[in-house]
Design an enzyme around this catalytic site. Structure first.
Site: not given
Ligand code: PMP
Length: 421
Positions: A142, A237, A265
């Protein structure tokens, strides 16, 4: 009727599913979502006055726990100076320098407001840098909710009736290639077929949105090698793993260096922040220096920047990671002793892989143990009744924070021993 139930009934009239991010609606575990009024340390409190030991920790940002004192005082000071300036300011500079001076592959970075934005922007840079349009992503990873990333994604989509979101642009579907995790031959074949069209390969180096799916270092090394050979950029990511499994994230643990990296985060200490960064010449493609446009009214918000800095300052010397590792290892040992449970863990991230067999590591969504979701659902409400709050989905991972102590770990283990089947 509890106060949570009353609020939920009202919220259903205001927002889809009564929530502002799908997993919060408890669809996956059934029942009514709990409305939390606040948190302190390792605990959440609901609007009916009940307390829960929190092992979700806002899905990862709160590595220091709820209400960390140093973060609170940095935020309070920042509020006193004014909470949105819309100008150049020193706070993002301090946070930026703090990060760039400690992570060699982040030579330049740009702050945004979420992980989603960080990923969207990094993909745009990669396309501009290579003049190519295809993006390679991995099944079950994700990367936020940009169109191109909502194919075969995990997190809230993991147990959706369709693995891809509706409403995606045709281009997103056409230009995103999806590869299986843990499968070098499939990667070789994809690069052989499309290598010259791929602008970037993006991966969660430690996939944590479909359970926790640790990848073999050799698989990640193959990805890095193929990307380089074919002139595609490697985007790691590290929205979850960054500053979580170590200050520099997961990349150094497996010996790979990204061209671009995305954060979210922890970098904002619980406030809305994301960032993308990487090699200077790539980042210099971004406006106002280069032709890649990306902007934000609230980007580098000073309150969020100060919260992020106060958080990272407590992590930089590594002491807290060692403490978290010791505590998480204790949790893992205790859970391994329970026959009904198997657990996958890296640092302070753990995943209750119910129905998995001891000794075998789940590395792809296809290896997801049969019955895992049902077992998680069955124990979820009994755990809540014992005052344990886990993420309300079997596909989400658990997080420990510096605010959890050994007694908290023991409480979780005792509750799991009583409820897991
Ligand atoms: N990349 C990863 C690996 C994530 O876990 C998340 C959210 N859990 C995101 C991108 C997206 O981040 P956000 O919810 O702050 O938009």
């Amino acid at each position: 009727m509890t106060h949570s139930e009353e609020l939920y009934a009202r919220a259903l009239r205001v927002a889809p599913g009564g929530v502002h991010s799908p997993v919060r609606a408890f669809r996956s575990v059934g029942g009514t979502p709990l409305f939390m009024s606040g948190g302190a340390g390792a605990r959440l409190r609901d609007v009916d006055g009940r307390e829960y030991l929190d092992f979700c920790m806002a899905f990862g940002p709160l590595i220091l726990g709820h209400g960390n004192e140093a973060v609170r005082s940095a935020v309070t000071e920042a509020l006193g100076r004014g909470w949105s300036l819309g100008t150049a300011e020193p706070y993002s500079l301090e946070l930026g320098e703090f990060i760039c001076s400690r992570i060699p592959w982040v030579q330049n970075l740009r702050f945004v407001n979420s992980g989603t934005e960080a990923v969207m922007s990094a993909l745009r840079v990669a396309r501009a840098a290579t003049g190519r349009s295809k993006i390679l992503k991995f099944e079950g990873c994700y990367h936020g909710h940009a169109d191109a990333m909502l194919l075969r994604a995990g997190s809230g989509l993991a147990d959706a009736p369709l693995p891809d979101s509706a409403g995606l642009g045709a281009e997103a579907v056409r230009e995103t290639l999806v590869a299986p995790l843990d499968d070098e031959p499939a990667l070789e074949a994809l690069f052989a077929a499309h290598g010259r069209e791929i602008a970037a390969a993006i991966i969660e180096p430690l996939p944590a949105n479909y359970g926790l799916l640790p990848q073999r270092p050799a698989f990640l090394a193959t990805l890095a090698r193929l990307a380089r050979q074919h002139g595609a950029l490697l985007i790691l990511d590290e929205v979850i793993s960054g500053f979580r499994v170590g200050f520099q994230g997961y990349a150094p643990l497996v010996g790979i260096e990204p061209d671009l990296v995305t954060y979210g985060k922890i970098i904002g200490g619980g406030f809305p922040v994301g960032a993308y960064g990487g090699r200077r010449e790539l980042m210099q493609l971004v406006a106002p220096v280069g032709p890649v446009y990306q902007a934000g009214t609230l980007s580098a918000n000073p309150v969020a920047m100060c919260a992020g800095l106060a958080t990272l300052q407590q992590l930089a010397d590594g002491t807290l990671y060692a403490q978290l590792e010791a505590r998480a290892a204790r949790l893992e040992r205790a859970l391994r002793a329970l026959p009904a449970l198997s657990v996958q863990r890296v640092g302070s991230i753990f995943w209750l892989c119910l129905g998995g067999s001891a000794g075998s590591v789940v590395r792809t969504p296809k290896q997801y143990p049969a019955g895992c979701v049902q077992r998680y659902t069955a124990m979820y409400h009994p755990l809540l009744a014992r005052g344990i709050y886990l993420a309300p989905s079997a596909f989400e991972v658990g997080f420990l924070s510096a605010a959890h102590d050994d007694a908290d770990i023991d409480l979780l283990c005792a509750a799991l021993a009583a409820t897991a089947q």
